[in-house]
Design an enzyme around this catalytic site. Structure first.
Site, PDB file in Angstrom:
ATOM      1  CB  SER A 140     -37.532  86.717 -22.632  1.00 54.30           C
ATOM      2  OG  SER A 140     -36.893  85.887 -21.695  1.00 54.30           O
ATOM      3  CD  GLU A 174     -34.589  88.908 -28.917  1.00 56.80           C
ATOM      4  OE1 GLU A 174     -34.619  90.138 -29.074  1.00 56.80           O
ATOM      5  OE2 GLU A 174     -34.274  88.366 -27.829  1.00 56.80           O
ATOM      6  CG  LEU A 185     -38.417  88.323 -18.878  1.00 57.93           C
ATOM      7  CD1 LEU A 185     -39.836  88.592 -19.345  1.00 57.93           C
ATOM      8  CD2 LEU A 185     -37.416  89.141 -19.680  1.00 57.93           C
ATOM      9  CB  ILE A 186     -34.462  89.353 -12.948  1.00 59.31           C
ATOM     10  CG1 ILE A 186     -34.270  87.827 -13.043  1.00 59.31           C
ATOM     11  CG2 ILE A 186     -34.323  89.819 -11.501  1.00 59.31           C
ATOM     12  CD1 ILE A 186     -32.872  87.345 -12.683  1.00 59.31           C
ATOM     13  CG  HIS A 226     -36.376  96.400 -20.292  1.00 59.20           C
ATOM     14  ND1 HIS A 226     -35.922  95.126 -20.025  1.00 59.20           N
ATOM     15  CD2 HIS A 226     -36.218  96.587 -21.630  1.00 59.20           C
ATOM     16  CE1 HIS A 226     -35.501  94.568 -21.151  1.00 59.20           C
ATOM     17  NE2 HIS A 226     -35.672  95.427 -22.137  1.00 59.20           N
ATOM     18  CG  PHE A 274     -45.676  81.548 -20.247  1.00 65.12           C
ATOM     19  CD1 PHE A 274     -45.379  82.500 -21.200  1.00 65.12           C
ATOM     20  CD2 PHE A 274     -45.537  81.890 -18.903  1.00 65.12           C
ATOM     21  CE1 PHE A 274     -44.953  83.765 -20.847  1.00 65.12           C
ATOM     22  CE2 PHE A 274     -45.113  83.155 -18.531  1.00 65.12           C
ATOM     23  CZ  PHE A 274     -44.816  84.094 -19.501  1.00 65.12           C
TER      24      PHE A 274
END
Length: 199
Positions: A62, A64, A130-131, A137, A162
């Site tokens: 993500s 990138e 994203l988890i 992070h 998005f």
């Protein structure tokens, strides 16, 4: 009790038949990404976007996505402004006469003419997952990607949708891609992102 979440229906029937849309997705959390990309493409087609006007690109993660979206947008503007009829720009190698895309009678041609797209992308859908893990992070990547994707939209004037799920658990990510483990499989948010892109 039903949820109040989710977009209201568009004010008019959407017609994406004239649109060109790019999907840029990460490859992290592949199972969820694949479902989201499939849901997005299916809904774009339902809104009339031609399959030939849907371009799909991937990046490692993500983080990138913003750079890739920016490059896809600028590349489509260059491509749309090109006057070449083929990928080599009509170049001749070792001949003083221009090449014809049509072979003379009785001749065969091994060259393939490619029609370059004539319009830049009308929208780009950035898809990532994203988890949350056990470190910071997740927070750093989520915030950076969110701000950078908005910056691409503002800098280029091209809507960047998005489509980055920021889930606290694996189950949340699965449910938001329509492939949940429980009785309720959830809703594929890719469909909503496709509708937003067309609108």
């Amino acid at each position: 009790m039903s949820s109040i979440k989710g977009p209201a229906p568009p004010p008019t029937k959407l017609d994406g038949s004239a649109l060109r849309v790019a999907i840029v997705h990460s490859r992290w959390n592949k199972e969820v990404i694949d479902a989201l990309v499939t849901g997005t493409i299916t809904k774009l087609k339902e809104h009339g976007v031609k399959e030939s006007n849907i371009v799909v690109q991937s990046v490692p993660g993500s983080y990138e996505l913003p750079l890739a979206c920016s490059k896809v947008i600028s590349g489509s503007h260059i491509q749309a402004g090109a006057t070449a009829t083929d990928l080599l720009g009509g170049l001749n190698f070792g001949s003083n006469t221009p090449r014809s895309s049509t072979p003379a009678l009785g001749q065969t041609s091994s060259a393939v003419a490619v029609t370059m797209p004539s319009q830049p992308f009308d929208a780009v859908i950035a898809i990532g997952v994203l988890i949350k893990g056990s470190t910071m992070h997740f927070e750093y990547i989520s915030e950076s990607v969110s701000h950078a994707l908005m910056r691409v939209t503002l800098d280029t004037g091209v809507p960047v949708i998005f489509g980055v799920l920021t889930a606290l658990t694996d189950d949340q990510a699965l449910e938001r891609s329509g492939i949940g483990r429980g009785e309720n499989k959830g809703h594929n948010h890719g469909e909503d992102w496709a509708t937003a892109a067309v609108e």
